[in-house]
Design a protein around this motif. Structure first.
Motif, PDB file in Angstrom:
ATOM      1  N   UNK A 197      38.580  36.540  78.941  1.00  0.00           N
ATOM      2  CA  UNK A 197      37.874  36.253  80.193  1.00  0.00           C
ATOM      3  C   UNK A 197      37.282  34.855  80.196  1.00  0.00           C
ATOM      4  N   UNK A 198      37.682  34.031  79.212  1.00  0.00           N
ATOM      5  CA  UNK A 198      37.222  32.642  79.091  1.00  0.00           C
ATOM      6  C   UNK A 198      35.718  32.571  78.852  1.00  0.00           C
ATOM      7  N   UNK A 199      35.178  33.569  78.178  1.00  0.00           N
ATOM      8  CA  UNK A 199      33.790  33.502  77.748  1.00  0.00           C
ATOM      9  C   UNK A 199      33.744  33.009  76.303  1.00  0.00           C
ATOM     10  N   UNK A 200      32.715  32.250  75.986  1.00  0.00           N
ATOM     11  CA  UNK A 200      32.621  31.643  74.664  1.00  0.00           C
ATOM     12  C   UNK A 200      32.398  32.701  73.587  1.00  0.00           C
ATOM     13  N   UNK A 201      33.213  32.604  72.519  1.00  0.00           N
ATOM     14  CA  UNK A 201      33.046  33.426  71.326  1.00  0.00           C
ATOM     15  C   UNK A 201      32.446  32.590  70.199  1.00  0.00           C
ATOM     16  N   UNK A 220      28.955  33.797  75.022  1.00  0.00           N
ATOM     17  CA  UNK A 220      29.003  34.854  76.029  1.00  0.00           C
ATOM     18  C   UNK A 220      29.067  34.339  77.452  1.00  0.00           C
ATOM     19  N   UNK A 221      28.802  33.058  77.661  1.00  0.00           N
ATOM     20  CA  UNK A 221      28.864  32.499  79.012  1.00  0.00           C
ATOM     21  C   UNK A 221      30.295  32.090  79.352  1.00  0.00           C
ATOM     22  N   UNK A 222      30.589  32.007  80.629  1.00  0.00           N
ATOM     23  CA  UNK A 222      31.927  31.638  81.084  1.00  0.00           C
ATOM     24  C   UNK A 222      32.118  30.134  80.944  1.00  0.00           C
ATOM     25  N   UNK A 223      33.329  29.757  80.507  1.00  0.00           N
ATOM     26  CA  UNK A 223      33.630  28.343  80.275  1.00  0.00           C
ATOM     27  C   UNK A 223      33.457  27.523  81.551  1.00  0.00           C
ATOM     28  N   UNK A 224      33.907  28.065  82.668  1.00  0.00           N
ATOM     29  CA  UNK A 224      33.853  27.305  83.926  1.00  0.00           C
ATOM     30  C   UNK A 224      32.431  27.263  84.496  1.00  0.00           C
ATOM     31  N   UNK A 225      31.571  28.163  84.010  1.00  0.00           N
ATOM     32  CA  UNK A 225      30.172  28.089  84.399  1.00  0.00           C
ATOM     33  C   UNK A 225      29.481  26.922  83.683  1.00  0.00           C
ATOM     34  N   UNK A 226      29.870  26.716  82.406  1.00  0.00           N
ATOM     35  CA  UNK A 226      29.293  25.607  81.645  1.00  0.00           C
ATOM     36  C   UNK A 226      29.861  24.274  82.125  1.00  0.00           C
TER      37      UNK A 226
END
Length: 738
Positions: A197-201, A220-226
């Motif tokens: 889901x493109x969330x940071x691991x 846990x945050x989305x890459x495109x949100x960052x």
């Protein structure tokens, strides 16, 4: 020497006392001293010598000398003992008697007694011989105890060594995890790991710093949100990587919202879950603004100074001391799938797939003019891996260290090796997918390998089975039988058979096929076994056999019953007619009544035979078992002897059951008669009824059994009971021990 000695104790008594004290001897030297002293002081004996494997000790004139070599000179001190020498100077005659020191297992020497003139050992020879046996047994027991102690010490040492090995493995695993994290954190590239889901691991510190991420807690945050300003081309690359592609980019611009441009070098590839599915992607990126400017400055110079041979069949690349491509021929570019221009922008770790960056840089620093030769794996631009054979050496040109590498593609050779490994993997898959237990044993009769079916059978892991014996798994009581079969197989003879074994507390029937395993020279190096649990098959076969037996007996009983019925009809008919013709006071009426009574009993027997053969319909109707038992009680009490106490334990309120009353009464009669026969001296007979609940497992054990509420009828006596053989046949038709 036939009476008591001067101390009042008889010679046999002194010998027996000596035998009892010998058990306290601490070693063989002390044992010999005690025998020499004890026997040498007996009346009529002038001397005693104990020879243990050539080490002779004796008493001379009251003195006790130390050990001396074998008088025959056949056994040197410290030599091995092979039995008494034929030339032993202690010759047995009228004045010298010899008693062997021997057990059922081995011989250890001899006991010699010198007899005074006029004396005789004959009355006490058996006592002295018994003393020699006690000495020999003590020697054997002492040596056996020492050997067992040494063996236990060696076993404890091995356990300690194995424990240390396991601890070292754990330490290395922890070190490996730490090293992996260290490598990620110190890679030249910034690393980010995302899930599907493109969330940071995971992200490296370099990633946070290089891209100026203000919020450091982004797991846990989305890459495109960052990074909301991420260009569509990279979002598309992420989708392709999640579909399984490995993508990379060089000098790829990233225009930020604040107007700055990051020139990046990146690679995006999927990572996989243990089951082979794609778990997410790993992104390696570098901001290469400075390097981009340097490359553009040096591009013209690099073209002028190209030194490599373009026509070589091998790839040739020149690296600077930082691992960057300085020059490369076209063949090297083709090997990695890059254009010649792209190759010039690469670093060795862009294609070197076998070692981390720090290790590669260390190798570059260590290379000198003597060179090196090794095999490695290169990663192509498309992500494919290519096996390479590398020859390198270094030179300093214009004050700059350059490393020259000649690269040869050995993929075909590696593919052949990989094909072999795949073949082995397929065999392993077949091995593990088999439903039968398959295992290998060495010549020491210990398991060396097994498949998953065998692990399931015993509830053990592979490590818990390998190294153990069959007796460890099945039980010590089967050791001799299993070892005998295995030794037969190791002699070259395959074995096929079925065996009853206890597996995890349950008795099972195991069908086993064992064959010898040979090495390339034709020598037997172990055995391969295939075992299958056939317990259910055996049970079904036994049920079929029993059903066939009952069916055959039923057909016979039906035929006999019909013939008897045909003969009984005129007997009963004419008997009733005869009874009607006789007067009430006719003395012959009693005889005719006996004839009719016997005929009726025979008719009832015929009825039972027909019922057993399924040729007569039983009269099933709702029956109160309590009332049936009460109504039949009077007849039962007249049937069993008076010295048998009959007790009824009837549970009230029982529901009715569907049954044939005559069959129930017949069952009660048969069981009561059998109980009476089992208690010839009297006893107690208990008839009991009770409600019962039948479980599915119990119902499966009975023909036409169904789970649910039932009524149980029990007949119990205190007689002698039945042996196992009788118990196994108790339900067979017409079986009797009478």
């Amino acid at each position: 020497m036939t009476g008591p000695d001067v101390n009042g104790t008889s010679v046999p008594g002194r010998i027996l006392l000596l035998q009892s004290t010998l058990q306290a001897a601490a070693d063989e030297e002390r044992l010999a001293e005690m025998v020499v002293r004890g026997l040498g002081e007996l009346p009529g004996i002038s001397g005693c010598v104990v020879c243990i494997e050539g080490d002779a000790r004796g008493r001379v004139a009251g003195a006790l000398p130390g050990p001396m070599a074998c008088p025959a000179g056949r056994i040197a001190p410290g030599g091995s003992f092979r039995g008494c020498a034929a030339g032993c100077p202690f010759r047995e005659d009228a004045t010298l008697k010899r008693f062997a020191l021997r057990t059922s297992q081995s011989g250890y020497g001899a006991l010699f007694l010198s007899i005074k003139d006029g004396s005789s050992l004959e009355p006490f020879s058996s006592f002295i011989a018994a003393t020699a046996d006690v000495v020999a047994q003590h020697i054997e027991n002492t040596r056996t105890a020492k050997a067992l102690a040494e063996r236990n010490r060696m076993l404890e040492t091995r356990v300690q060594e194995r424990t240390a090995e396991l601890r070292e493995s754990e330490r290395r695993l922890a070190q490996s995890h730490g090293l992996l994290r260290y490598v990620i954190e110190h890679m030249r590239s910034a690393v980010a790991v995302h899930d599907r889901d493109m969330r940071y691991v995971h992200v490296s510190q370099k990633y946070l710093e290089e891209y100026h991420v203000k919020d450091r807690d982004i797991i846990g945050r989305h890459h495109y949100e960052v990074f909301p300003d991420l260009p569509q081309k990279w979002r598309d690359a992420h989708k392709r990587a999640l579909a399984g592609e490995c993508l990379s980019g060089n000098d790829d611009p990233y225009l930020r919202e604040d107007g700055t441009t990051y020139w990046t070098q990146w690679e995006c590839r999927p990572w996989y879950e243990p089951d082979g599915s794609i778990g997410g992607i790993i992104v390696y990126t570098e901001v290469v603004n400075e390097r981009k400017r340097e490359r553009e400055t040096l591009k013209e110079e690099a073209t002028r100074r190209r030194l490599l041979i373009e026509q070589s069949h091998d790839g040739i690349v020149v690296l600077d001391e930082n691992g960057k491509v300085y020059e490369a021929n076209r063949r090297f570019a083709e090997m990695l799938g890059y254009s010649p221009e792209e190759v010039l922008r690469l670093y060795v770790w862009d294609w070197e797939n076998s070692s981390p960056r720090e290790r590669v840089l260390e190798m570059i620093r260590d290379i000198d003019e003597t060179g090196d030769h090794f095999e490695t794996v290169h990663r192509r631009k498309d992500g494919d891996l290519v096996d390479m054979e590398i020859s390198t050496n270094a030179a300093v040109i214009q004050g700059r260290k350059l490393i020259f590498c000649v690269c040869r593609d050995i993929s075909e050779r590696r593919r052949a090796e990989e094909s072999l490994r795949e073949s082995e993997a397929r065999l392993r898959a077949i091995f593990d997918s088999a439903q039968e237990s398959i295992y290998l044993k060495g010549t020491g009769l210990r398991y060396t390998h097994c498949n998953k079916a065998m692990m399931r059978m015993f509830g053990c892991s592979l490590d818990e089975i390998v190294g153990r014996t069959a007796a460890d798994l099945y039980g010590e009581e089967y050791r001799e039988e299993i070892d005998a079969v295995d030794r037969k197989v190791l002699s070259g003879q395959p074995v096929l058979g079925s065996y009853v074994r206890t597996v995890r507390g349950a008795t099972r029937v195991i069908s086993t096929s064992k064959s010898p395993v040979y090495d390339a020279a034709g020598k037997v190096v172990g055995l391969c076994g295939v075992s299958r649990d056939i317990t259910e098959e055996v049970r079904i076969r036994e049920q079929m056999r029993q059903a066939q037996k009952v069916e055959a007996i039923g057909r016979l009983a039906g035929g006999v019953a019909h013939d008897l019925n045909n003969m009984l009809s005129p007997i009963l008919g004419y008997g009733e007619m005869l009874l009607e013709e006789l007067g009430a006071r006719d003395v012959r009426r009693e005889s005719v009544n006996q004839i009719l009574s016997a005929g009726v009993r025979a008719r009832d027997l015929v009825r039972q035979l027909l019922a057993f053969s399924r040729k007569q319909t039983l009269e099933f109707r709702p029956v109160d078992l309590n009332e049936t038992v009460k109504g039949f009680e009077k007849l039962l009490r007249r049937t069993v002897p008076e010295d048998i106490d009959m007790e009824l334990a009837l549970s009230p309120g029982l529901p009715p059951v569907l049954a044939d009353v005559g069959q129930v009464e017949q069952i009660l009669m048969n069981l009561a008669v059998n109980a009476a026969d089992a208690m010839p001296d009297g006893g107690k007979l208990t008839i009991e009824t009770a409600a019962a609940e039948s479980e599915a497992e119990d119902a499966a054990l009975r023909p036409d059994g169904k789970p649910g509420p039932h009524v149980r009828l029990s007949v119990r006596d205190i007689g002698c009971g039945m042996d196992r053989e009788t118990l196994e046949q108790v339900f067979e038709p017409f079986f009797s021990t009478k």
